[in-house]
Design a protein around this motif. Structure first.
Motif, PDB file in Angstrom:
ATOM      1  N   SER A 289     -32.815 -36.728   7.361  1.00  0.00           N
ATOM      2  CA  SER A 289     -32.082 -37.762   8.093  1.00  0.00           C
ATOM      3  C   SER A 289     -30.584 -37.543   8.040  1.00  0.00           C
ATOM      4  O   SER A 289     -29.871 -37.825   9.007  1.00  0.00           O
ATOM      5  CB  SER A 289     -32.437 -39.144   7.534  1.00  0.00           C
ATOM      6  OG  SER A 289     -32.162 -39.193   6.139  1.00  0.00           O
ATOM      7  N   SER A 290     -30.060 -37.027   6.917  1.00  0.00           N
ATOM      8  CA  SER A 290     -28.610 -36.808   6.811  1.00  0.00           C
ATOM      9  C   SER A 290     -28.165 -35.737   7.807  1.00  0.00           C
ATOM     10  O   SER A 290     -27.127 -35.869   8.456  1.00  0.00           O
ATOM     11  CB  SER A 290     -28.239 -36.399   5.392  1.00  0.00           C
ATOM     12  OG  SER A 290     -28.925 -35.203   5.023  1.00  0.00           O
ATOM     13  N   ARG A 291     -28.947 -34.662   7.957  1.00  0.00           N
ATOM     14  CA  ARG A 291     -28.615 -33.630   8.932  1.00  0.00           C
ATOM     15  C   ARG A 291     -28.720 -34.179  10.364  1.00  0.00           C
ATOM     16  O   ARG A 291     -27.918 -33.832  11.238  1.00  0.00           O
ATOM     17  CB  ARG A 291     -29.550 -32.428   8.787  1.00  0.00           C
ATOM     18  CG  ARG A 291     -29.234 -31.556   7.558  1.00  0.00           C
ATOM     19  CD  ARG A 291     -30.149 -30.323   7.563  1.00  0.00           C
ATOM     20  NE  ARG A 291     -29.745 -29.318   6.591  1.00  0.00           N
ATOM     21  CZ  ARG A 291     -30.107 -29.274   5.319  1.00  0.00           C
ATOM     22  NH1 ARG A 291     -30.882 -30.248   4.832  1.00  0.00           N
ATOM     23  NH2 ARG A 291     -29.695 -28.307   4.518  1.00  0.00           N
ATOM     24  N   ALA A 292     -29.717 -35.053  10.571  1.00  0.00           N
ATOM     25  CA  ALA A 292     -29.863 -35.653  11.898  1.00  0.00           C
ATOM     26  C   ALA A 292     -28.649 -36.500  12.238  1.00  0.00           C
ATOM     27  O   ALA A 292     -28.150 -36.466  13.373  1.00  0.00           O
ATOM     28  CB  ALA A 292     -31.133 -36.492  11.943  1.00  0.00           C
ATOM     29  N   LYS A 293     -28.149 -37.246  11.248  1.00  0.00           N
ATOM     30  CA  LYS A 293     -26.970 -38.085  11.501  1.00  0.00           C
ATOM     31  C   LYS A 293     -25.736 -37.227  11.737  1.00  0.00           C
ATOM     32  O   LYS A 293     -24.852 -37.600  12.505  1.00  0.00           O
ATOM     33  CB  LYS A 293     -26.744 -39.037  10.320  1.00  0.00           C
ATOM     34  CG  LYS A 293     -27.782 -40.156  10.274  1.00  0.00           C
ATOM     35  CD  LYS A 293     -27.551 -41.086   9.099  1.00  0.00           C
ATOM     36  CE  LYS A 293     -28.599 -42.218   9.093  1.00  0.00           C
ATOM     37  NZ  LYS A 293     -28.438 -43.120   7.948  1.00  0.00           N
ATOM     38  N   LYS A 294     -25.707 -36.077  11.108  1.00  0.00           N
ATOM     39  CA  LYS A 294     -24.581 -35.154  11.323  1.00  0.00           C
ATOM     40  C   LYS A 294     -24.583 -34.637  12.769  1.00  0.00           C
ATOM     41  O   LYS A 294     -23.533 -34.563  13.408  1.00  0.00           O
ATOM     42  CB  LYS A 294     -24.688 -33.988  10.342  1.00  0.00           C
ATOM     43  CG  LYS A 294     -23.509 -33.045  10.397  1.00  0.00           C
ATOM     44  CD  LYS A 294     -23.653 -31.945   9.347  1.00  0.00           C
ATOM     45  CE  LYS A 294     -22.473 -30.967   9.431  1.00  0.00           C
ATOM     46  NZ  LYS A 294     -22.605 -29.862   8.444  1.00  0.00           N
ATOM     47  N   VAL A 295     -25.789 -34.313  13.261  1.00  0.00           N
ATOM     48  CA  VAL A 295     -25.907 -33.882  14.667  1.00  0.00           C
ATOM     49  C   VAL A 295     -25.523 -35.029  15.578  1.00  0.00           C
ATOM     50  O   VAL A 295     -24.816 -34.837  16.584  1.00  0.00           O
ATOM     51  CB  VAL A 295     -27.326 -33.390  14.972  1.00  0.00           C
ATOM     52  CG1 VAL A 295     -27.491 -33.086  16.462  1.00  0.00           C
ATOM     53  CG2 VAL A 295     -27.673 -32.170  14.140  1.00  0.00           C
ATOM     54  N   GLN A 296     -25.947 -36.261  15.211  1.00  0.00           N
ATOM     55  CA  GLN A 296     -25.609 -37.432  16.016  1.00  0.00           C
ATOM     56  C   GLN A 296     -24.109 -37.615  16.106  1.00  0.00           C
ATOM     57  O   GLN A 296     -23.554 -37.851  17.181  1.00  0.00           O
ATOM     58  CB  GLN A 296     -26.255 -38.689  15.422  1.00  0.00           C
ATOM     59  CG  GLN A 296     -25.906 -39.960  16.202  1.00  0.00           C
ATOM     60  CD  GLN A 296     -26.212 -41.237  15.425  1.00  0.00           C
ATOM     61  OE1 GLN A 296     -26.512 -41.170  14.222  1.00  0.00           O
ATOM     62  NE2 GLN A 296     -26.137 -42.375  16.087  1.00  0.00           N
ATOM     63  N   ALA A 297     -23.458 -37.481  14.978  1.00  0.00           N
ATOM     64  CA  ALA A 297     -22.007 -37.661  14.956  1.00  0.00           C
ATOM     65  C   ALA A 297     -21.300 -36.551  15.733  1.00  0.00           C
ATOM     66  O   ALA A 297     -20.330 -36.810  16.452  1.00  0.00           O
ATOM     67  CB  ALA A 297     -21.522 -37.679  13.510  1.00  0.00           C
ATOM     68  N   GLU A 298     -21.781 -35.326  15.593  1.00  0.00           N
ATOM     69  CA  GLU A 298     -21.132 -34.199  16.258  1.00  0.00           C
ATOM     70  C   GLU A 298     -21.187 -34.324  17.777  1.00  0.00           C
ATOM     71  O   GLU A 298     -20.210 -34.029  18.476  1.00  0.00           O
ATOM     72  CB  GLU A 298     -21.813 -32.891  15.829  1.00  0.00           C
ATOM     73  CG  GLU A 298     -21.243 -31.636  16.463  1.00  0.00           C
ATOM     74  CD  GLU A 298     -19.816 -31.373  16.022  1.00  0.00           C
ATOM     75  OE1 GLU A 298     -19.013 -30.958  16.886  1.00  0.00           O
ATOM     76  OE2 GLU A 298     -19.507 -31.589  14.833  1.00  0.00           O
TER      77      GLU A 298
END
Length: 821
Positions: free
Chosen positions: A692-701
């Protein structure tokens, strides 16, 4: 002169010798020292000096070898200088092509009597062992090598020499062949006289026919392939069936010298020729003899034999049955009486009417016989007499169809015209029918008898375009006038003529080195499909492309573009098409399908940066690894970096690069593959896998919206059956996508219990919808309570029927009773 004066009786049949021409060759021409061969259907005669004989020295000029082509009347058509080695085979095809075979197996095919030729080699050991002799038939020939091997060529248009079965060793005393049309195998068969017997050789086997009356110094097969004539050293001639099963006749010539030739006169008689004497052998051994002052050469044809000396050209043939019926001494046939009647009429004798009355019941038959007999006559006088008789007879008949009479008159006019000594084509009526008028016109064209060819074509209602084209082609070859004058003359002459192929004339001009004239003539060719190939071969590439574009034929344009692409450097090719939008568009559409490199070069040459970038993006999407895709996108970005109109495209490419870099890292660090996925798919796969943390990073990017992210998270948790994660989300106060999607997704995933948790959180729905949601989860009690709140008795009664658990049913009954009070 009586037409029967030169008849000779052989058995039950008559034969005649018709004098065709006199003073044929110059007396200085030593025919005895020449090989003479003639084309069928009264065709041209080829003379070549026999290398095995001494000849009179006539100076250095006269000693040069040549093949001289004459008409039957002795008119020189063409002299072909020869210095290509010893000739071992000289013959003609059915369509008057001259075949020359040398000792080393080289074959030249002269196809128009004017020295133009095609050439091929026999192979199969011909060069090593050498050709000894050749035998020709209508469409091919067989060559005999010094090692007795036989090489067959069945077609001159596409020569494919084939080695026949290997015959036995031994001296070949004589040999001949049976054409494929008359064999059971439908392939050529060769008869070889070796020892005292004859071997039959075809493509697969060599068979001994077990004869014991040889050796045979001459063999000849009849035109219909049914009979064979054999001549032995003892002077005896035999006629047998071609299957060697039956001996039909035997003749003893009692000659002390060997004949020079043995051939057939039609299918019923055999000609044996010595130097100055000819014997005609009929059925049952009957014979007739003809004597000449000099060397006589015999040339076989379908219905007779031409006999040629320096002084005369004769035609020896069986008297046609209809001619025999009309002219034979003592005949009382209706046709003979009709002929006598017209002679009586000319003499103003009353016997004419008596004759007509005598044959009146058979008058139609008599008229038909006279018409047919006129066709077989070479004498114009007797042609007229027979046609007068036919005309007189049909005038008496009440009803008579004159079509055959008119047709025969037309044919005779044509035959008499081509038989004239200046043309020298002594066709018999039967030969004319076999040859066909179209082939006759072709022969006249090859002899440059254009005016006669035109008149005959008009007379017989045949197309004339081939005559005009041949004339014009010959004009551009031999004319010494300037090119503009030649072009004007040709165009003026051929104006308004139907079916003229200016392409063929232009090709002749180009072959003669007159490129400018060829280009000018092509402007008058209406068919672009004919213009373009010649223009390409003339190196007129841009004109060819313009003509193709003008035609509107996309296939033709593609053909030209393909030729140019293969021939020109790429830069020159693009320069040619750059000013032609249609050509550029076709190249672009074609390259998009199968040649992306060409498409890149095209866009680069035209400075179409956006289109070029799109090609690199297309390549990037096709890459299997992230690094390759990043490199392609980098190239696309460079093309767009200098333009202000492509900001959005450039930003999209940069984002795609960023995503690919992140996916490359995920591929490296995680177990699954992420390269090639979209942003949403990448986030989905990360959440499903618990990152989920990597997913949120993609979301933010990529600034992925909250609604989108929540939808992806819901789908991912449902897919991974992460019920605890969904329960955690249920404690959240607010959902950007609402709570109804949670209910529907959980219900579809088969977890109604967890789905029911979200029913109270769903807002903005009606009571009926909420009741339905409770019902779908199987919670009848809660649904009944919701229906009680809205005082909906009908729904409560429906729920009573759905209540399966005792407690639920009791509660529903209680609520119904309470509502009815």
């Amino acid at each position: 002169m009586n037409p029967t004066a030169d008849w000779e009786k052989l058995g039950e049949r008559y034969y005649r010798k018709v004098q065709l021409y006199t003073e044929v060759f110059d007396q200085d021409l030593e025919l005895e020292n020449h090989i003479v061969t003639g084309a069928p259907y009264g065709g041209a005669i080829a003379l070549y000096r026999d290398e095995t004989k001494l000849h009179t020295f006539r100076g250095s000029q006269g000693s040069k070898s040549s093949i001289d082509v004459y008409s039957c009347s002795g008119k020189l058509i063409r002299r072909i200088n020869w210095d290509k080695g010893s000739i071992k085979g000289l013959g003609w095809s059915e369509d008057e092509k001259l075949l020359v075979v040398t000792q080393d197996g080289t074959v030249r095919c002269y196809y128009n009597l004017q020295g133009d030729f095609s050439q091929f080699s026999l192979g199969h050991g011909a060069e090593e062992f050498g050709v000894v002799a050749c035998r020709f038939y209508s469409t091919g020939f067989v060559a005999l090598l010094s090692n007795n091997h036989l090489i067959s060529v069945s077609r001159y248009e596409e020569p494919r020499p084939k080695l026949l079965a290997v015959p036995p060793d031994g001296v070949v005393h004589s040999w001949t062949l049976v054409p494929p049309a008359y064999t059971l195998s439908r392939s050529v068969e060769v008869l070889l006289a070796i020892g005292e017997t004859i071997y039959v050789v075809d493509a697969t086997e060599s068979e001994d026919r077990m004869l014991d009356i040889g050796p045979f110094i001459h063999i000849s097969v009849s035109p219909n392939g049914k009979f064979a004539a054999l001549y032995t050293e003892s002077g005896k001639a035999y006629v047998i069936t071609s299957d060697f099963q039956n001996r039909l006749s035997e003749h003893d010539s009692k000659a002390k010298t060997l004949p020079v030739d043995l051939l057939w006169c039609g299918n019923d008689a055999v000609v044996i020729a010595w130097e100055d004497e000819v014997h005609l052998i009929g059925p049952n051994g009957s014979a007739a003899k003809f004597f000449y002052d000099g060397r006589v050469h015999a040339i076989a044809d379908h219905d007779g034999v031409r006999l040629i000396t320096n002084d005369v050209c004769d035609f020896l043939q069986k008297v046609p049955e209809v001619t025999d019926e009309v002219f034979r001494f003592g005949t009382v046939s209706p046709a003979s009486i009709l002929l006598d009647a017209v002679q009586q009429l000319e003499n103003e004798s009353p016997k004419a009417d008596d004759n007509i009355q005598l044959i009146k019941p058979n008058l139609v038959e008599a008229v038909d016989a006279c018409v047919k007999a006129s066709g077989h006559e070479f004498s114009i006088h007797w042609q007229k007499q027979l046609l007068r008789a036919a005309s007189f007879g049909k005038s008496v008949v009440d009803i008579y169809n004159s079509d055959e009479f008119v047709e025969m008159c037309e044919i005779l006019r044509v035959l008499n015209a081509v038989r004239f000594y200046s043309v020298g084509l002594p066709l018999s009526y039967e030969q004319f029918l076999r040859l066909t008028p179209e082939k006759l016109i072709e022969r006249l064209i090859n002899r440059r008898e254009y005016l006669l060819a035109l008149r005959i074509s008009s007379y017989l209602r045949l197309p004339t375009d081939r005559i005009y084209v041949h004339w014009a082609s010959q004009k551009v070859r031999v004319s010494s006038e300037d090119e503009a004058t030649i072009c004007r003359l040709i165009v003026e002459k051929l104006a308004n003529k139907r079916g003229i192929s200016f392409e063929e004339i232009a090709r002749a001009a180009y072959d003669e080195g007159r490129g400018r004239l060829a280009t000018e003539l092509l402007n008058y060719e209406p068919r672009a499909g004919k213009q373009v190939p010649l223009l390409l071969s003339m190196e007129e590439d841009e004109i060819a492309l313009d003509k193709a574009i003008e035609s509107g034929d996309s296939d033709l344009i593609f053909f030209v573009l393909l030729q140019l692409k293969n021939k020109l450097p790429l830069a020159s090719f693009f320069r040619v098409i750059s000013s032609r939008p249609i050509a550029t568009a076709l190249i672009e559409s074609s390259a998009k399908g199968d040649d992306m490199e060409l498409l890149k070069d095209l866009y680069y040459q035209d400075d179409r940066r956006t289109d070029g970038a799109h090609v690199f993006v297309h390549d990037a999407l096709a890459q299997r690894d992230a690094r390759g895709a990043i490199d392609k996108l980098t190239l696309a970005g460079k093309l767009l970096s200098d333009s202000k109109d492509t900001v959005f495209d450039l930003k999209s490419i940069q984002e795609a690069q960023t995503l690919l870099k992140m996916q490359e890292a995920f591929d490296r660090d995680l177990e699954e593959t992420y390269t090639g996925l979209s942003v949403n798919e990448t986030v989905f796969r990360l959440l499903r896998s618990g990152y989920s943390s990597r997913a949120k990073k993609v979301q933010a990017e990529f600034k992925l919206g909250e609604k989108t992210f929540w939808w992806i998270r819901l789908r991912a948790h449902i897919a991974s059956r992460a019920w605890s994660e969904i329960e955690t989300l249920s404690s959240t106060r607010k959902s950007p996508i609402g709570w109804t999607p949670f209910f529907n997704s959980l219900l579809s995933a088969g977890n109604p219990k967890l789905a029911s948790v979200f029913i109270p959180k769903c807002t903005g729905i009606t009571s009926a919808e909420r009741i339905e949601m409770w019902t779908k989860c199987g919670m009848i009690k809660q649904a009944a309570e919701e229906a009680f709140k809205t005082k909906d008795l009908k729904i409560l009664e429906d729920l009573r029927g759905k209540a399966s658990r005792p407690g639920d049913a009791t509660e529903v009954e209680r609520l119904i009773a309470q509502l009815k009070r």
